[in-house]
Design a protein around this motif. Structure first.
Motif, PDB file in Angstrom:
ATOM      1  N   SER A  72       0.849  -1.181   0.000  1.00 22.66           N
ATOM      2  CA  SER A  72       0.000   0.000   0.000  1.00 22.66           C
ATOM      3  C   SER A  72       0.893   1.242   0.000  1.00 22.66           C
ATOM      4  O   SER A  72       1.730   1.411   0.900  1.00 22.66           O
ATOM      5  CB  SER A  72      -0.904  -0.007   1.237  1.00 22.66           C
ATOM      6  OG  SER A  72      -1.790   1.070   1.197  1.00 22.66           O
ATOM      7  N   ASN A  73       0.711   2.068  -1.012  1.00 26.71           N
ATOM      8  CA  ASN A  73       1.486   3.311  -1.156  1.00 26.71           C
ATOM      9  C   ASN A  73       2.995   3.065  -1.063  1.00 26.71           C
ATOM     10  O   ASN A  73       3.714   3.804  -0.402  1.00 26.71           O
ATOM     11  CB  ASN A  73       1.041   4.353  -0.129  1.00 26.71           C
ATOM     12  CG  ASN A  73      -0.371   4.795  -0.371  1.00 26.71           C
ATOM     13  OD1 ASN A  73      -0.734   5.142  -1.484  1.00 26.71           O
ATOM     14  ND2 ASN A  73      -1.191   4.767   0.671  1.00 26.71           N
ATOM     15  N   ARG A  74       3.469   2.011  -1.708  1.00 30.05           N
ATOM     16  CA  ARG A  74       4.898   1.673  -1.731  1.00 30.05           C
ATOM     17  C   ARG A  74       5.465   2.003  -3.102  1.00 30.05           C
ATOM     18  O   ARG A  74       4.794   1.808  -4.119  1.00 30.05           O
ATOM     19  CB  ARG A  74       5.127   0.192  -1.432  1.00 30.05           C
ATOM     20  CG  ARG A  74       4.516  -0.320  -0.144  1.00 30.05           C
ATOM     21  CD  ARG A  74       4.939   0.396   1.116  1.00 30.05           C
ATOM     22  NE  ARG A  74       6.369   0.547   1.217  1.00 30.05           N
ATOM     23  CZ  ARG A  74       6.963   1.514   1.910  1.00 30.05           C
ATOM     24  NH1 ARG A  74       6.254   2.406   2.552  1.00 30.05           N
ATOM     25  NH2 ARG A  74       8.256   1.582   1.954  1.00 30.05           N
ATOM     26  N   PRO A  75       6.699   2.457  -3.154  1.00 31.96           N
ATOM     27  CA  PRO A  75       7.309   2.763  -4.457  1.00 31.96           C
ATOM     28  C   PRO A  75       7.511   1.492  -5.290  1.00 31.96           C
ATOM     29  O   PRO A  75       7.786   0.420  -4.750  1.00 31.96           O
ATOM     30  CB  PRO A  75       8.648   3.402  -4.093  1.00 31.96           C
ATOM     31  CG  PRO A  75       8.893   3.082  -2.665  1.00 31.96           C
ATOM     32  CD  PRO A  75       7.582   2.743  -2.033  1.00 31.96           C
ATOM     33  N   ILE A  76       7.382   1.637  -6.591  1.00 28.96           N
ATOM     34  CA  ILE A  76       7.479   0.488  -7.499  1.00 28.96           C
ATOM     35  C   ILE A  76       8.828  -0.213  -7.372  1.00 28.96           C
ATOM     36  O   ILE A  76       8.896  -1.434  -7.446  1.00 28.96           O
ATOM     37  CB  ILE A  76       7.162   0.889  -8.958  1.00 28.96           C
ATOM     38  CG1 ILE A  76       6.958  -0.356  -9.829  1.00 28.96           C
ATOM     39  CG2 ILE A  76       8.233   1.788  -9.535  1.00 28.96           C
ATOM     40  CD1 ILE A  76       5.750  -1.158  -9.524  1.00 28.96           C
ATOM     41  N   TYR A 138      -2.483   0.755  -4.513  1.00 23.53           N
ATOM     42  CA  TYR A 138      -2.499  -0.539  -3.854  1.00 23.53           C
ATOM     43  C   TYR A 138      -2.120  -1.611  -4.862  1.00 23.53           C
ATOM     44  O   TYR A 138      -2.623  -1.614  -5.990  1.00 23.53           O
ATOM     45  CB  TYR A 138      -3.895  -0.831  -3.290  1.00 23.53           C
ATOM     46  CG  TYR A 138      -3.967  -2.109  -2.498  1.00 23.53           C
ATOM     47  CD1 TYR A 138      -3.373  -2.207  -1.247  1.00 23.53           C
ATOM     48  CD2 TYR A 138      -4.631  -3.222  -3.001  1.00 23.53           C
ATOM     49  CE1 TYR A 138      -3.439  -3.379  -0.508  1.00 23.53           C
ATOM     50  CE2 TYR A 138      -4.709  -4.393  -2.264  1.00 23.53           C
ATOM     51  CZ  TYR A 138      -4.108  -4.470  -1.026  1.00 23.53           C
ATOM     52  OH  TYR A 138      -4.171  -5.641  -0.295  1.00 23.53           O
ATOM     53  N   LYS A 139      -1.218  -2.483  -4.457  1.00 20.32           N
ATOM     54  CA  LYS A 139      -0.796  -3.579  -5.323  1.00 20.32           C
ATOM     55  C   LYS A 139      -0.762  -4.853  -4.487  1.00 20.32           C
ATOM     56  O   LYS A 139      -0.334  -4.837  -3.338  1.00 20.32           O
ATOM     57  CB  LYS A 139       0.581  -3.303  -5.915  1.00 20.32           C
ATOM     58  CG  LYS A 139       0.633  -2.054  -6.783  1.00 20.32           C
ATOM     59  CD  LYS A 139       2.074  -1.604  -7.020  1.00 20.32           C
ATOM     60  CE  LYS A 139       2.146  -0.275  -7.708  1.00 20.32           C
ATOM     61  NZ  LYS A 139       1.825   0.865  -6.829  1.00 20.32           N
ATOM     62  N   VAL A 140      -1.207  -5.927  -5.090  1.00 23.16           N
ATOM     63  CA  VAL A 140      -1.120  -7.236  -4.446  1.00 23.16           C
ATOM     64  C   VAL A 140      -0.553  -8.196  -5.480  1.00 23.16           C
ATOM     65  O   VAL A 140      -0.956  -8.166  -6.642  1.00 23.16           O
ATOM     66  CB  VAL A 140      -2.480  -7.698  -3.885  1.00 23.16           C
ATOM     67  CG1 VAL A 140      -3.544  -7.720  -4.944  1.00 23.16           C
ATOM     68  CG2 VAL A 140      -2.368  -9.050  -3.205  1.00 23.16           C
TER      69      VAL A 140
END
Length: 157
Positions: A72-76, A138-140
């Motif tokens: 969540s809200n993390r840099p790529i 958001y990425k999972v």
């Protein structure tokens, strides 16, 4: 993966309601792209049911929880670093409102998806430069090839 099925899908038109089974013909939505590719590779699954789920729910139905990571809200670059540490693997990635595959080749991570942005088609692009990935808060990720249960089921063992 990247040589067997994906090249045939590249350039297939995107549509939010697209459900084509045939690469290069008709239109395909992002969830249907993911489930159709898995089905084409021999994975038995509910193509329609899974494609219509939110991406995280789809991932949770396919991959054991220990192979799922949320960001969540993390840099790529943090996400891509985590992926590269795992080695060569194939992931389903779920975003705020999108899904596709991440494929770490050993040199870079590719994002393969049916894009709802220009060029509105199935694309294979560098994950590090993908606007779609960069803008999602958001990425999972679900590592398909890390999950032996998924692989045994896929291979019919």
């Amino acid at each position: 993966f990247d040589e067997l099925i994906i090249p045939f899908w590249l350039g297939t038109d995107y549509d939010f309601y697209g459900t084509t089974y045939t690469p290069g013909q008709g239109e395909i939505a992002c969830g249907y792209f993911v489930t159709t590719v898995l089905q084409d590779l021999g994975k038995k699954l509910d193509r329609n049911g899974l494609a219509q789920l939110a991406s995280e729910a789809m991932i949770k139905k396919l991959v054991q929880k220990q192979y799922i990571k949320r960001y969540s809200n993390r840099p790529i670059n943090e996400i891509l670093s985590d992926i590269s540490k795992q080695g060569k693997h194939i992931y389903i990635v779920g975003l705020d409102t999108h899904t596709g595959f991440l494929y770490y080749t050993g040199d870079e991570t590719r994002f393969i998806h049916s894009s709802g942005r220009f060029p509105w088609a199935v694309v294979d692009e560098a994950a590090s430069g993908s606007t779609t990935l960069l803008e999602s808060r958001y990425k999972v990720t679900g590592c398909l090839t890390c999950d032996t249960e998924f692989l045994f089921d896929w291979l019919g063992e």
